[in-house]
Design an enzyme around this catalytic site. Sequence first.
Site, PDB file in Angstrom:
ATOM      1  N   LYS A 254     -49.278  -8.496  11.896  1.00 40.90           N
ATOM      2  CA  LYS A 254     -48.167  -7.950  13.235  1.00 40.90           C
ATOM      3  C   LYS A 254     -47.192  -8.972  12.573  1.00 40.90           C
ATOM      4  CE  LYS A 254     -47.137  -7.310  17.579  1.00 40.90           C
ATOM      5  NZ  LYS A 254     -47.325  -6.607  18.890  1.00 40.90           N
ATOM      6  N   LYS A 266     -40.002  -4.875  28.904  1.00 40.16           N
ATOM      7  CA  LYS A 266     -40.420  -5.745  29.496  1.00 40.16           C
ATOM      8  C   LYS A 266     -40.362  -6.651  30.891  1.00 40.16           C
ATOM      9  CE  LYS A 266     -43.301  -7.260  25.801  1.00 40.16           C
ATOM     10  NZ  LYS A 266     -45.052  -7.175  25.898  1.00 40.16           N
ATOM     11  N   ASP A 277     -43.893 -13.507  18.490  1.00 37.91           N
ATOM     12  CA  ASP A 277     -45.415 -11.756  18.429  1.00 37.91           C
ATOM     13  C   ASP A 277     -45.252 -11.216  16.793  1.00 37.91           C
ATOM     14  OD1 ASP A 277     -46.802  -9.579  19.327  1.00 37.91           O
ATOM     15  OD2 ASP A 277     -45.261  -7.986  19.224  1.00 37.91           O
ATOM     16  N   ARG A 340     -48.980  -1.867  17.087  1.00 40.71           N
ATOM     17  CA  ARG A 340     -49.679   0.107  16.170  1.00 40.71           C
ATOM     18  C   ARG A 340     -49.400   0.357  15.972  1.00 40.71           C
ATOM     19  NH1 ARG A 340     -52.001   1.249  22.576  1.00 40.71           N
ATOM     20  NH2 ARG A 340     -51.571  -0.995  22.720  1.00 40.71           N
TER      21      ARG A 340
HETATM   22  N1  BES Z   1     -46.965  -7.788  22.000  1.00 41.59           N
HETATM   23  C1  BES Z   1     -47.709  -7.245  23.038  1.00 41.59           C
HETATM   24  C2  BES Z   1     -48.997  -7.753  23.970  1.00 41.59           C
HETATM   25  C3  BES Z   1     -48.729  -8.899  23.786  1.00 41.59           C
HETATM   26  C4  BES Z   1     -49.068  -9.336  25.495  1.00 41.59           C
HETATM   27  C5  BES Z   1     -49.596 -10.074  23.192  1.00 41.59           C
HETATM   28  C6  BES Z   1     -48.665 -10.878  26.197  1.00 41.59           C
HETATM   29  C7  BES Z   1     -49.243 -11.443  23.955  1.00 41.59           C
HETATM   30  C8  BES Z   1     -49.158 -11.701  25.384  1.00 41.59           C
HETATM   31  C9  BES Z   1     -47.733  -5.802  22.737  1.00 41.59           C
HETATM   32  O1  BES Z   1     -46.852  -5.758  21.988  1.00 41.59           O
HETATM   33  C10 BES Z   1     -47.577  -5.447  24.155  1.00 41.59           C
HETATM   34  O2  BES Z   1     -46.548  -4.844  24.366  1.00 41.59           O
HETATM   35  N2  BES Z   1     -48.728  -4.557  24.082  1.00 41.59           N
HETATM   36  C11 BES Z   1     -49.224  -4.000  25.606  1.00 41.59           C
HETATM   37  C12 BES Z   1     -49.375  -2.616  25.561  1.00 41.59           C
HETATM   38  C13 BES Z   1     -49.598  -1.783  26.497  1.00 41.59           C
HETATM   39  C14 BES Z   1     -47.938  -1.226  26.491  1.00 41.59           C
HETATM   40  C15 BES Z   1     -50.232  -0.293  26.289  1.00 41.59           C
HETATM   41  C16 BES Z   1     -49.339  -4.400  27.123  1.00 41.59           C
HETATM   42  O3  BES Z   1     -50.982  -5.740  26.173  1.00 41.59           O
HETATM   43  O4  BES Z   1     -49.361  -4.625  27.537  1.00 41.59           O
HETATM   44 ZN    ZN Z   2     -45.928  -6.922  20.460  1.00 45.86          ZN
HETATM   45 MN    MN Z   3     -44.929  -4.762  23.025  1.00 49.32          MN
END
Ligand code: BES
Ligand code: ZN
Ligand code: MN
Length: 489
Positions: A254, A266, A277, A340
């Site tokens: 990724k 966020k 990321d 994803r």
């Molecule tokens: N890059 C984030 C995941 C992440 C979160 C990595 C904290 C490291 C630390 C990913 O793109 C994301 O935002 N995932 C969401 C998914 C949700 C919207 C289903 C998450 O984990 O909240």
């Molecule tokens: Zn992400």
């Molecule tokens: Mn994200």
Amino acid sequence: MSVDVRLRGGDLATADTNAVALPLLPGKETPVVGSGRETAAALGVDLDAVLMRESAKAEAGEVLRIPLYSGAVRAIYLVGVGDASPRSLRKAGAGLARRAKDEAVVAIAIRSDRADAGLSALVEGLVLASYRFRAAGAEPKGWQTERFELVTEAPKERQPVLDRTLAVVRAGLRARDLTNTPSLLKSPQWLAEQATAIAAGGGLGIRVRDEKALVAEGFGGILAVGMGSTRPPRLIELTWTPRGAKRHVVLVGKGITFDSGGLSLKPNDGMVSMKTDMAGGAAVMAAMGAVRDLGVRVKVTGLVPAAENLPSGTAQRPGDVITHYGGRTSEVLNTDAEGRLVLADALAYATARLRPDVVVDLATLTGAASLGLGRRHAALYATTDALAAELTEAADRAGERVWRMPLAEDYAFALRSRVADLANIATDKRVSGGSIVAALFLSEFVDGCPWAHLDIAGPARSDGDEDEVTKGATGFGARLLLRWLEKMG
Ligand code: BES
Ligand code: ZN
Ligand code: MN
């Protein structure tokens, strides 16, 4: 440049030695010095007397500094090695590197009966804990060790193990550097330029698809995630093609160069670390850069879908339906579940076009992964037990931790969409397990190919220095991939 590590014979303390380090093993009453006691005596130190007075336990990573007030050697370090397992020696190396960070040249007494795995682990600890990120052009802050000298009776015999270990460890450092780089500099194009430099230095082929090529070939997931940024997305493809290769491994990482969440923005606290990321992509790029040095015998392709996830007037919207490479569609219910979407394109492309024998992806995919497993273990998903076992064993040798999770088909219904093949988040509140759901989403794009997915959202970053891990990017995955690839073929 990272700290230098050399093997040599001869006396422990030579003319340019600033400090010497001796292993300390647990004993019946007081710990015992593993080797180099003659050196200490020659420096005027009675180690038995020191150990009687100090309450050292010789636990792995415990370090006792004995300052010397005359002569060129400034100190003797007694380094606890605990049970002398690879894990303990990695801790010991890290402990010594931290404690002796102000000594320019440190000579370490190595017992010649130590197994190769122990030497590798010690070196991993020394080099990884000595890491400091320096932004381009910045001056180094404070003192820093220039060199560790591993002093042993048969240095030549151990040189190949050291060389391989350094190749692996330096890949880990390169992954840290890429991941720690601020996103102001780190655009998708910048990442592609780094990949180009890695290819040139590592004997690899490279192809970078720009946004026009991505449109022409239908990479709708990468395009959708990248379209909110003025800095357009890229798909990086690195290839290692050794003569006579019988198998083909595809690695996918990724490469979100910054994840603001997009229009599903966020909060600031969740956003500050999101320059990391692309840690999965960094691990893949760094590993690719070392396959020649390790003599990897299988064909390897490294794919990094790179995009910047930002909100703007051109960003994708919640509710949009996008078409991935190969034609499957996703309903984007949350633009923050963007990893994803780009991985789906890359996995679909890999399995449809590259004819791989196995695909492994690494991604900082879900915060949920670290809720379950904490911050040192990656969540491992695999379609076969053999692949899971291979990766777990490679991770163990690399000193990285993984834990297998289920690809629980029972939860797949939650990704059903009324308007597309899949929704990009669970639409049914009864299903939690966010890391599993994300893995199930990806599994729809691998077309039955043996596949493993590592959700590295936990271990890719650290909030502090601990053992071989340093604050910020950890480089997680690069070492594991290389330890896996070196056994294949
Ligand atoms: N890059 C984030 C995941 C992440 C979160 C990595 C904290 C490291 C630390 C990913 O793109 C994301 O935002 N995932 C969401 C998914 C949700 C919207 C289903 C998450 O984990 O909240
Ligand atoms: Zn992400
Ligand atoms: Mn994200």
